[in-house]
Design a protein around this motif. Structure first.
Motif, PDB file in Angstrom:
ATOM      1  N   ARG A   1       6.507   5.310 -17.166  1.00  0.00           N
ATOM      2  CA  ARG A   1       5.186   4.857 -17.595  1.00  0.00           C
ATOM      3  C   ARG A   1       5.165   4.519 -19.082  1.00  0.00           C
ATOM      4  O   ARG A   1       4.251   3.858 -19.558  1.00  0.00           O
ATOM      5  N   GLY A   2       6.181   4.966 -19.818  1.00  0.00           N
ATOM      6  CA  GLY A   2       6.230   4.645 -21.241  1.00  0.00           C
ATOM      7  C   GLY A   2       6.631   3.222 -21.501  1.00  0.00           C
ATOM      8  O   GLY A   2       6.241   2.620 -22.493  1.00  0.00           O
ATOM      9  N   GLY A   3       7.423   2.626 -20.589  1.00  0.00           N
ATOM     10  CA  GLY A   3       7.871   1.246 -20.785  1.00  0.00           C
ATOM     11  C   GLY A   3       9.090   1.187 -21.667  1.00  0.00           C
ATOM     12  O   GLY A   3       9.446   2.117 -22.376  1.00  0.00           O
ATOM     13  N   ALA A   4       9.764   0.062 -21.650  1.00  0.00           N
ATOM     14  CA  ALA A   4      11.013  -0.092 -22.384  1.00  0.00           C
ATOM     15  C   ALA A   4      10.810  -0.223 -23.869  1.00  0.00           C
ATOM     16  O   ALA A   4      11.684   0.089 -24.653  1.00  0.00           O
ATOM     17  N   SER A   5       9.645  -0.715 -24.313  1.00  0.00           N
ATOM     18  CA  SER A   5       9.472  -1.014 -25.724  1.00  0.00           C
ATOM     19  C   SER A   5       8.525  -0.063 -26.437  1.00  0.00           C
ATOM     20  O   SER A   5       8.170  -0.275 -27.579  1.00  0.00           O
ATOM     21  N   SER A   6       8.074   0.989 -25.743  1.00  0.00           N
ATOM     22  CA  SER A   6       7.168   1.942 -26.365  1.00  0.00           C
ATOM     23  C   SER A   6       7.605   3.357 -26.029  1.00  0.00           C
ATOM     24  O   SER A   6       8.286   3.565 -25.033  1.00  0.00           O
ATOM     25  N   PRO A   7       7.210   4.338 -26.842  1.00  0.00           N
ATOM     26  CA  PRO A   7       7.608   5.708 -26.543  1.00  0.00           C
ATOM     27  C   PRO A   7       7.021   6.165 -25.223  1.00  0.00           C
ATOM     28  O   PRO A   7       5.940   5.729 -24.830  1.00  0.00           O
ATOM     29  N   PRO A   8       7.725   7.051 -24.497  1.00  0.00           N
ATOM     30  CA  PRO A   8       7.191   7.535 -23.237  1.00  0.00           C
ATOM     31  C   PRO A   8       5.860   8.243 -23.428  1.00  0.00           C
ATOM     32  O   PRO A   8       5.653   8.953 -24.405  1.00  0.00           O
ATOM     33  N   ARG A   9       4.943   8.049 -22.479  1.00  0.00           N
ATOM     34  CA  ARG A   9       3.678   8.752 -22.500  1.00  0.00           C
ATOM     35  C   ARG A   9       3.769   9.952 -21.569  1.00  0.00           C
ATOM     36  O   ARG A   9       4.213   9.819 -20.436  1.00  0.00           O
TER      37      ARG A   9
ATOM     38  N   SER B   1       0.841  -1.193   0.000  1.00  0.00           N
ATOM     39  CA  SER B   1       0.000   0.000   0.000  1.00  0.00           C
ATOM     40  C   SER B   1       0.881   1.250   0.000  1.00  0.00           C
ATOM     41  O   SER B   1       2.098   1.174   0.174  1.00  0.00           O
ATOM     42  N   VAL B   2       0.216   2.394  -0.169  1.00  0.00           N
ATOM     43  CA  VAL B   2       0.909   3.684  -0.179  1.00  0.00           C
ATOM     44  C   VAL B   2       0.601   4.399   1.126  1.00  0.00           C
ATOM     45  O   VAL B   2      -0.565   4.526   1.513  1.00  0.00           O
ATOM     46  N   PRO B   3       1.612   4.888   1.843  1.00  0.00           N
ATOM     47  CA  PRO B   3       1.361   5.574   3.114  1.00  0.00           C
ATOM     48  C   PRO B   3       0.513   6.828   2.935  1.00  0.00           C
ATOM     49  O   PRO B   3       0.493   7.446   1.861  1.00  0.00           O
ATOM     50  N   ASP B   4      -0.192   7.217   3.993  1.00  0.00           N
ATOM     51  CA  ASP B   4      -0.959   8.460   3.978  1.00  0.00           C
ATOM     52  C   ASP B   4      -0.035   9.630   3.686  1.00  0.00           C
ATOM     53  O   ASP B   4       1.131   9.653   4.111  1.00  0.00           O
ATOM     54  N   GLY B   5      -0.557  10.597   2.952  1.00  0.00           N
ATOM     55  CA  GLY B   5       0.229  11.783   2.632  1.00  0.00           C
ATOM     56  C   GLY B   5       0.941  11.703   1.307  1.00  0.00           C
ATOM     57  O   GLY B   5       1.600  12.665   0.904  1.00  0.00           O
ATOM     58  N   LEU B   6       0.810  10.563   0.609  1.00  0.00           N
ATOM     59  CA  LEU B   6       1.470  10.400  -0.680  1.00  0.00           C
ATOM     60  C   LEU B   6       0.455  10.086  -1.767  1.00  0.00           C
ATOM     61  O   LEU B   6      -0.516   9.368  -1.541  1.00  0.00           O
ATOM     62  N   SER B   7       0.674  10.636  -2.939  1.00  0.00           N
ATOM     63  CA  SER B   7      -0.044  10.224  -4.140  1.00  0.00           C
ATOM     64  C   SER B   7       0.841   9.258  -4.908  1.00  0.00           C
ATOM     65  O   SER B   7       2.071   9.247  -4.722  1.00  0.00           O
ATOM     66  N   SER B   8       0.232   8.447  -5.782  1.00  0.00           N
ATOM     67  CA  SER B   8       1.038   7.427  -6.450  1.00  0.00           C
ATOM     68  C   SER B   8       0.510   7.119  -7.834  1.00  0.00           C
ATOM     69  O   SER B   8      -0.629   7.455  -8.177  1.00  0.00           O
ATOM     70  N   ALA B   9       1.349   6.479  -8.618  1.00  0.00           N
ATOM     71  CA  ALA B   9       0.963   5.951  -9.931  1.00  0.00           C
ATOM     72  C   ALA B   9       1.668   4.612 -10.107  1.00  0.00           C
ATOM     73  O   ALA B   9       2.870   4.488  -9.814  1.00  0.00           O
ATOM     74  N   VAL B  10       0.931   3.600 -10.545  1.00  0.00           N
ATOM     75  CA  VAL B  10       1.532   2.291 -10.812  1.00  0.00           C
ATOM     76  C   VAL B  10       2.356   2.395 -12.089  1.00  0.00           C
ATOM     77  O   VAL B  10       1.868   2.846 -13.125  1.00  0.00           O
ATOM     78  N   ILE B  11       3.617   1.985 -12.015  1.00  0.00           N
ATOM     79  CA  ILE B  11       4.503   2.075 -13.179  1.00  0.00           C
ATOM     80  C   ILE B  11       4.827   0.699 -13.761  1.00  0.00           C
ATOM     81  O   ILE B  11       5.258   0.600 -14.910  1.00  0.00           O
ATOM     82  N   ALA B  12       4.640  -0.361 -12.986  1.00  0.00           N
ATOM     83  CA  ALA B  12       4.940  -1.713 -13.480  1.00  0.00           C
ATOM     84  C   ALA B  12       4.365  -2.730 -12.515  1.00  0.00           C
ATOM     85  O   ALA B  12       3.972  -2.398 -11.389  1.00  0.00           O
TER      86      ALA B  12
ATOM     87  N   ARG C   1       2.480 -11.426  -6.238  1.00  0.00           N
ATOM     88  CA  ARG C   1       2.618 -10.345  -7.225  1.00  0.00           C
ATOM     89  C   ARG C   1       2.429  -9.004  -6.523  1.00  0.00           C
ATOM     90  O   ARG C   1       1.758  -8.921  -5.490  1.00  0.00           O
ATOM     91  N   ARG C   2       2.991  -7.981  -7.118  1.00  0.00           N
ATOM     92  CA  ARG C   2       2.894  -6.656  -6.504  1.00  0.00           C
ATOM     93  C   ARG C   2       2.989  -5.582  -7.570  1.00  0.00           C
ATOM     94  O   ARG C   2       3.521  -5.808  -8.662  1.00  0.00           O
ATOM     95  N   ALA C   3       2.484  -4.422  -7.230  1.00  0.00           N
ATOM     96  CA  ALA C   3       2.607  -3.262  -8.101  1.00  0.00           C
ATOM     97  C   ALA C   3       3.826  -2.454  -7.682  1.00  0.00           C
ATOM     98  O   ALA C   3       4.099  -2.290  -6.484  1.00  0.00           O
TER      99      ALA C   3
ATOM    100  N   PRO D   1      11.946  17.916 -14.119  1.00  0.00           N
ATOM    101  CA  PRO D   1      12.609  16.617 -14.307  1.00  0.00           C
ATOM    102  C   PRO D   1      11.853  15.456 -13.670  1.00  0.00           C
ATOM    103  O   PRO D   1      11.868  14.346 -14.202  1.00  0.00           O
ATOM    104  N   ALA D   2      11.186  15.699 -12.541  1.00  0.00           N
ATOM    105  CA  ALA D   2      10.410  14.621 -11.898  1.00  0.00           C
ATOM    106  C   ALA D   2       9.266  14.180 -12.798  1.00  0.00           C
ATOM    107  O   ALA D   2       9.000  12.977 -12.948  1.00  0.00           O
ATOM    108  N   ARG D   3       8.591  15.133 -13.419  1.00  0.00           N
ATOM    109  CA  ARG D   3       7.505  14.789 -14.349  1.00  0.00           C
ATOM    110  C   ARG D   3       8.050  14.013 -15.542  1.00  0.00           C
ATOM    111  O   ARG D   3       7.461  13.022 -15.980  1.00  0.00           O
ATOM    112  N   ASP D   4       9.205  14.437 -16.062  1.00  0.00           N
ATOM    113  CA  ASP D   4       9.785  13.758 -17.226  1.00  0.00           C
ATOM    114  C   ASP D   4      10.215  12.337 -16.882  1.00  0.00           C
ATOM    115  O   ASP D   4      10.028  11.406 -17.683  1.00  0.00           O
ATOM    116  N   LEU D   5      10.799  12.145 -15.691  1.00  0.00           N
ATOM    117  CA  LEU D   5      11.204  10.799 -15.286  1.00  0.00           C
ATOM    118  C   LEU D   5       9.978   9.909 -15.125  1.00  0.00           C
ATOM    119  O   LEU D   5       9.986   8.746 -15.560  1.00  0.00           O
TER     120      LEU D   5
END
Length: 314
Positions: A303-311, A162-173, A278-280, A294-298
């Motif tokens: 989220r783009g993945g290794a085999s597709s252009p970054p989204r 899980s994600v601790p309180d106070g943080l937003s998150s996005a699943v990347i893999a 399994r885990r996210a 730079p944080a947004r770009d990273l």
């Protein structure tokens, strides 16, 4: 007397209108001012009329010979010059802040992500932002979350349940945990999967409490009696692998971490029945904010993945 209850933005002309008035004063023609600012003459005329209506005074006298300022227009132009100069100073300061933000990126990541995924992402980021200095702090997921919450990192990567309180998150893999043993271990010769209850009561070589791997394993075996006391409890993935390869006992690690050992038969994967391993993998940042620069770009690269252009991150 003006109604101060009306927001200032509704009482004062916008910067575009003030810049147009200054251009008219400088060039002596509404048409020339429109061309200098890249707008049509009808649009310029409409903007001047709207500004006159808002202020309640005539600002420009129009004639076939050109446009001249009224006495009120000359006074408003003096004020406009000071407003535009202040806006230019504001813009310069904002650019300096963005430059300072974009000059560095502080990343905190769990051990698995730091060792097996981040290097490729950071190489790609450097190609896009060669002037950004990146610092990376690696630790378990609990420590990563604490650093992001304390604003000691601009972006974090965790692998827990899980994600601790106070943080937003996005699943990347998505990731899979693997139970692995040395080739000489009895489990390496089993023809049937190891039941989850047997795995739970077996002393294992494990990561420390607070690691994402440990959190997922604890959750997966909670309904099967819970984890037995670890055989060894180690603070790095490399140490866990080395102990398992030496024959100390079964280990549980990310599939990303043991792919070479499994391929070289230094470790053997042991199937497990009745347990979801399994885990996210998630990127995290302080709630109420959005990754920028730079944080947004990273984040977009992950989220783009290794085999597709970054989204792009929205």
């Amino acid at each position: 007397m003006s109604d101060v209850s009306v927001p200032l933005a509704h009482r004062v002309p916008d910067l575009g209108a003030l810049e147009l008035l200054l251009a008219v004063a400088r060039l002596g023609s509404l048409g020339a001012a429109a061309r200098a600012l890249g707008i049509t003459q009808p649009a310029a005329s409409s903007r001047i009329r709207a500004m006159e209506a808002r202020l309640g005074v005539a600002l420009v006298d129009r004639s076939p010979r050109g446009s001249t300022l009224t006495a009120e227009g000359a006074l408003v132009t003096d004020w406009a010059q000071r407003v535009v100069e202040a806006a230019e100073a504001f813009d310069a300061g904002a650019q300096a802040l963005r430059g300072r933000r974009d000059s560095r990126l502080r990343v905190a990541a769990s051990m698995t992500i730091a060792e097996y995924l981040l290097p490729g992402w950071l190489i790609a980021l450097r190609a896009d932002r060669p002037g950004t200095a990146v610092s990376l702090q690696a630790g378990n997921s609990a420590l990563v979350a604490a650093r992001v919450l304390a604003h000691e990192a601009d972006l974090g990567f965790v692998e827990g349940v899980s994600v601790p309180d106070g943080l937003s998150s996005a699943v990347i893999a998505q990731d899979r945990l693997v139970v692995a043993v040395a080739p000489g271990h009895p489990w390496a010769r089993r023809s049937a999967p190891v039941p989850a209850a047997e795995l739970a009561r077996t002393p294992l070589v494990l990561r420390e409490r607070g690691s994402g791997t440990r959190q997922v394993l604890d959750a997966a075996l909670a309904g099967h009696g819970g984890l037995a006391e670890p055989l060894l409890e180690l603070a790095s993935t490399t140490a866990v692998k080395a102990a398992a390869v030496s024959g100390a006992g079964p280990c549980v690690l990310s599939e990303l971490a043991v792919v070479d050992e499994l391929g070289g038969r230094r470790l053997v994967e042991v199937p497990v029945a009745d347990a979801v391993l399994r885990r996210a993998l998630r990127a995290v940042w302080p709630a109420g904010t959005r990754p920028a620069g730079p944080a947004r770009d990273l984040l977009s690269l992950t989220r783009g993945g290794a085999s597709s252009p970054p989204r792009p991150f929205p």
